[in-house]
Design a protein around this motif. Structure first.
Motif, PDB file in Angstrom:
ATOM      1  N   UNK A 168       7.532  11.789   3.191  1.00 24.93           N
ATOM      2  CA  UNK A 168       8.322  11.590   4.407  1.00 24.93           C
ATOM      3  C   UNK A 168       7.515  11.855   5.675  1.00 24.93           C
ATOM      4  N   UNK A 169       6.656  12.880   5.593  1.00 25.50           N
ATOM      5  CA  UNK A 169       5.898  13.227   6.811  1.00 25.50           C
ATOM      6  C   UNK A 169       4.468  12.677   6.772  1.00 25.50           C
ATOM      7  N   UNK A 170       4.176  11.834   5.790  1.00 25.94           N
ATOM      8  CA  UNK A 170       2.804  11.346   5.609  1.00 25.94           C
ATOM      9  C   UNK A 170       2.349  10.384   6.691  1.00 25.94           C
ATOM     10  N   UNK A 171       3.232   9.988   7.580  1.00 24.89           N
ATOM     11  CA  UNK A 171       2.820   9.152   8.700  1.00 24.89           C
ATOM     12  C   UNK A 171       3.145   7.682   8.550  1.00 24.89           C
ATOM     13  N   UNK A 172       3.893   7.332   7.513  1.00 28.51           N
ATOM     14  CA  UNK A 172       4.254   5.919   7.371  1.00 28.51           C
ATOM     15  C   UNK A 172       5.697   5.661   7.804  1.00 28.51           C
ATOM     16  N   UNK A 181       0.846  -1.209   0.000  1.00 29.19           N
ATOM     17  CA  UNK A 181       0.000   0.000   0.000  1.00 29.19           C
ATOM     18  C   UNK A 181       0.879   1.256   0.000  1.00 29.19           C
ATOM     19  N   UNK A 182       1.930   1.194   0.785  1.00 33.46           N
ATOM     20  CA  UNK A 182       2.848   2.333   0.884  1.00 33.46           C
ATOM     21  C   UNK A 182       3.455   2.648  -0.497  1.00 33.46           C
ATOM     22  N   UNK A 183       3.830   1.582  -1.210  1.00 33.51           N
ATOM     23  CA  UNK A 183       4.424   1.764  -2.535  1.00 33.51           C
ATOM     24  C   UNK A 183       3.411   2.409  -3.482  1.00 33.51           C
ATOM     25  N   UNK A 184       2.164   1.926  -3.418  1.00 33.08           N
ATOM     26  CA  UNK A 184       1.122   2.463  -4.311  1.00 33.08           C
ATOM     27  C   UNK A 184       0.860   3.933  -3.981  1.00 33.08           C
ATOM     28  N   UNK A 185       0.681   4.218  -2.690  1.00 34.60           N
ATOM     29  CA  UNK A 185       0.291   5.586  -2.293  1.00 34.60           C
ATOM     30  C   UNK A 185       1.420   6.588  -2.475  1.00 34.60           C
ATOM     31  N   UNK A 186       2.647   6.099  -2.482  1.00 29.28           N
ATOM     32  CA  UNK A 186       3.742   7.065  -2.640  1.00 29.28           C
ATOM     33  C   UNK A 186       4.339   7.002  -4.042  1.00 29.28           C
ATOM     34  N   UNK A 200      -0.414  17.898   7.810  1.00 26.21           N
ATOM     35  CA  UNK A 200      -1.839  17.908   7.503  1.00 26.21           C
ATOM     36  C   UNK A 200      -2.129  18.192   6.036  1.00 26.21           C
ATOM     37  N   UNK A 201      -1.225  18.905   5.375  1.00 26.49           N
ATOM     38  CA  UNK A 201      -1.502  19.164   3.948  1.00 26.49           C
ATOM     39  C   UNK A 201      -0.871  18.095   3.054  1.00 26.49           C
ATOM     40  N   UNK A 202      -0.032  17.222   3.631  1.00 32.16           N
ATOM     41  CA  UNK A 202       0.563  16.142   2.833  1.00 32.16           C
ATOM     42  C   UNK A 202      -0.556  15.170   2.465  1.00 32.16           C
ATOM     43  N   UNK A 203      -0.925  15.157   1.177  1.00 34.45           N
ATOM     44  CA  UNK A 203      -2.074  14.323   0.805  1.00 34.45           C
ATOM     45  C   UNK A 203      -1.782  12.842   1.021  1.00 34.45           C
ATOM     46  N   UNK A 204      -0.484  12.500   1.145  1.00 30.09           N
ATOM     47  CA  UNK A 204      -0.133  11.099   1.362  1.00 30.09           C
ATOM     48  C   UNK A 204      -0.702  10.588   2.686  1.00 30.09           C
ATOM     49  N   UNK A 205      -0.837  11.500   3.646  1.00 33.77           N
ATOM     50  CA  UNK A 205      -1.395  11.108   4.947  1.00 33.77           C
ATOM     51  C   UNK A 205      -2.776  10.471   4.747  1.00 33.77           C
ATOM     52  N   UNK A 206      -3.630  11.160   3.952  1.00 31.75           N
ATOM     53  CA  UNK A 206      -4.993  10.675   3.748  1.00 31.75           C
ATOM     54  C   UNK A 206      -5.008   9.447   2.841  1.00 31.75           C
TER      55      UNK A 206
END
Ligand SMILES: Nc1ncnc2c1ncn2[C@@H]1O[C@H](COP(=O)(O)OP(=O)(O)OP(=O)(O)O)[C@@H](O)[C@H]1O
Length: 673
Positions: A544-548, A425-430, A566-572
């Motif tokens: 990097x800051x997306x929470x993973x 999932x991490x690979x897909x989302x990033x 909060x604005x890093x869309x990767x978080x969501x």
């Protein structure tokens, strides 16, 4: 020289000769145009005047160097003004300054008036054929001009009439045989340089603009084609009984082309060597001791006389044995003290006395709906034909998804699959979303075309943003669905179509977000390499800051406190995809002393610290809202830049002290460095 310039009688016959030549061609039946006689009957035309115009840029020993030094002149309706001079003398800068498009690092001073009034040009008040051809490479000549006709001409004109106007203009520019040829760009061979020039001209003369700037319209053309093209441009003055004001910089015109012009502005090292009737220039040079040899094209002679670039080459020699720099100074001084110069100033004063109206914006007359519709279709065709825009990305995505499916094959539901699912999932989302950056070069090309068309008032910013957004949707959907299906089903992620749908929509939204981010970058950093680097840097930071990589709770305070996290869309994207994957699944627990199974929800809370207060659909809605916000931000940036540019230009005017310094020591800041 005084005789010539004191006795305006001696000038009168010459325009008539030119007139005769033009009438034979039935091209340009304009009234007599001589110094001191503005065409006041051209009630609806545009009088452009400039006085003591200076342009400086940073550089040189003193910190600034002057590209244009105290230029004064005018352009009147019904007349063609030629700007000539050696390469690098400031022709394009003069055109840019007059057209209100000076480079951001340049500063200007002096008055530029439209019909005697101060008025900001650009964004539709004039048409400008720039030196570089910014065209959509994948369109054919017919399509490019026809789309332009649809964008610029009013809805009241029928489609067939627009098509006819487009094709007639193409024929007039001698491009009938290339009508169905693709324009071409890097990687695709299409039109020649001269043919591209003519397409650019076609697009800008379609609406018969009242004020037209052309930067080297004949470059790349042979002498016959140059004459033909310039004749057609001159013939604009016959249309609708309105005199057009046409200013063109030109290199090496043949004597025939030269005679199509009414006035000549001769520049060297940023100074006025001569401005006045074309017919009187020969005499001016002769009376200053530099007569044009018989059988030589006068324009060749003028350029040779004032080109100092090759002075060091003794073989070529100097005019009359005088170093060219001195020749230029003689001519500049002589011109300033001539009666022609006095006449020019009188003429400007006359023009400024007239109560001329403000020049209306020549904005697109097509309705907003037509603009959106045409831009969506045009952009869709471009995306469809440009292999680099989406197709190459689709192939790479399929290859990557295949690799992903191979690496994560047979995920199963073992304890070890927890980490594998998380990594996939991490690979897909990033990374898969990051790859959406690949369309940036094509987008930068599209932005160049947008910039030209926007400045020339072909359509509005909102129509462009909507057109670009709608046209890309089917391609992004394709890139999300096919590789998404491979990456989802082959490894065996959470079963159920609802889960797959969520996965695909999230991937789609993230790719749109990356594209939107790159649009913002392109509007601020319109350079391909710099843009890619900036865009990649921003995304790297967000990932990097997306929470993973670091659990949200452990992120240093400034990152959490300040908006980056909060604005890093990767978080969501991470959160939504993790919830989508783990909610409802259970895994065997291999830890001694613990319960026999672990619920996916527990993993989300205790292992990844995912925000569980809201559902995965909220994460998706936030992502989609971010897409809308990013596109809106892009629109706002472009609109704001348009408003801010003229204000910045005002603040950047060269001050009096600087002008005095430059005048006192002109050679310290030569325009050619
Ligand atoms: N924005 C700018 N910043 C720095 N230097 C500039 C800028 N614009 C123009 N120049 C310099 O000013 C000089 C004149 O440039 P310009 O493009 O106006 O010349 P030109 O007469 O149109 O040349 P060519 O005929 O070769 O196109 C050149 O030396 C150019 O490098």
């Amino acid at each position: 020289m005084a005789a010539l310039f004191q006795n305006s009688e001696s000038l009168q016959g010459k325009p008539a000769e030119i007139q005769t030549a033009l009438e034979v061609e039935n091209l340009n039946p304009m009234p007599e145009t001589k110094t001191g006689g503005s065409n006041r009957f051209m009630g609806d035309g545009v009088f452009l005047t400039w006085e003591d115009l200076w342009v400086t840029v940073p550089g040189g020993k003193s910190g600034s160097r002057s590209i244009l030094q105290g230029l004064t002149g005018y352009a009147r309706p019904g007349e063609l003004l030629a700007i000539m001079g050696p390469s690098g003398c400031g022709k394009s800068t003069l055109l840019d300054t007059l057209a209100g498009r000076l480079a951001p690092n340049a500063r200007q001073a002096g008055d530029i008036l439209i019909n005697g009034r101060k008025q900001a040009l650009a964004y539709g008040t004039s048409a400008y054929v720039t030196q570089d051809d910014a065209l959509i490479a994948t369109l054919t000549v017919r399509e490019a001009v026809y789309y332009s006709a649809q964008l610029q001409l009013p809805d009241t004109i029928s489609k067939s009439e627009k098509k006819e106007r487009a094709e007639m203009t193409i024929r007039e520019m001698g491009l009938e045989d290339a009508m169905n040829t693709q324009i071409g760009g890097w990687g695709v061979k299409g039109l020649s340089g001269g043919q591209k020039r003519r397409v650019s001209i076609c697009i800008e003369i379609l609406t018969h603009p009242k004020l037209l700037f052309l930067d080297e319209p004949t470059s790349g053309l042979d002498s016959a084609a140059s004459y033909y093209v310039m004749s057609r441009i001159a013939s604009l003055n016959r249309k609708d009984g309105i005199g057009r004001t046409i200013i063109a910089s030109i290199h090496q015109p043949s004597s025939e082309v030269f005679q199509l012009f009414h006035n000549l502005y001769l520049l060297s090292v940023g100074k006025t060597v001569y401005f006045g009737p074309v017919s009187a220039a020969n005499e001016f040079f002769a009376l200053n001791g530099f007569p044009c040899p018989s059988l030589q094209n006068p324009s060749d002679h003028f350029l040779k006389t004032i080109n100092k670039d090759f002075d060091k080459d003794i073989e070529l020699g100097f005019a009359n044995g005088i170093p060219t720099e001195e020749v230029i100074n003689i001519l500049v001084k002589s011109y300033k003290s001539s009666d022609v110069y006095q006449e020019v100033q009188k003429e400007i004063a006359q023009i400024c006395k007239q109560d001329g109206g403000a020049l209306e914006r020549n904005e697109s007359h097509a309705s907003f709906f037509t603009q959106c519709h045409v831009l969506t279709r045009r952009s869709f065709i471009n995306m469809y034909r440009d292999l680099g825009y989406y197709w190459l990305r689709l192939v790479i995505y399929i290859a990557l998804s295949g690799a992903l499916a191979t690496v994560f094959s047979h995920l199963g539901t073992s304890y070890g699959s927890i980490q594998a699912r998380g990594s996939l999932i991490m690979f897909v989302a990033s990374f898969l979303t990051f790859m959406a950056i690949g369309g940036f070069p094509s987008f930068v090309e599209e932005m160049k075309v947008f910039e030209r068309e926007r400045l020339n008032g072909h359509y509005g910013v909102t129509a462009f943003v909507l057109g670009n957004t709608f046209s890309g949707l089917p391609f992004l959907a394709l890139v999300a669905i096919i590789p998404g299906a491979i990456a989802y089903f082959l490894p065996g992620l959470h079963k159920g179509y609802e889960h797959f749908l969520f996965f695909v929509i999230t991937l789609f939204a993230c790719m749109m977000l990356v594209e939107s981010l790159m649009m913002i970058v392109a509007s601020l950093v319109p350079n391909f390499l710099m843009g890619i680097i900036v865009g990649a840097g921003i995304q790297g930071m967000m990932i990097l800051v997306g929470g993973f990589f670091r659990l949200p709770a452990d992120l240093p305070k400034p990152i959490l406190k300040y908006p980056l996290y909060h604005i890093a869309f990767h978080k969501y994207a991470f959160q939504g995809l993790f919830k989508n994957e783990f909610e409802g699944l259970t895994f065997p627990n291999i830890q001694a002393g613990g319960p026999p199974t672990i619920a996916g929800e527990e993993l989300l809370k205790q292992t990844w610290y995912v925000e569980m207060a809201y559902s995965k659909w909220v994460d998706l809605i936030i992502l989609l809202a971010m897409v809308v916000f990013y596109r809106f931000l892009f629109l706002t940036i472009i609109k704001t830049t348009e408003k801010v540019k003229p204000v910045i230009a005002k603040f950047k005017s060269v001050n009096r002290k600087e002008r005095v310094q430059i005048m006192a020591n002109p050679s310290a800041t030569p325009p050619n460095g």
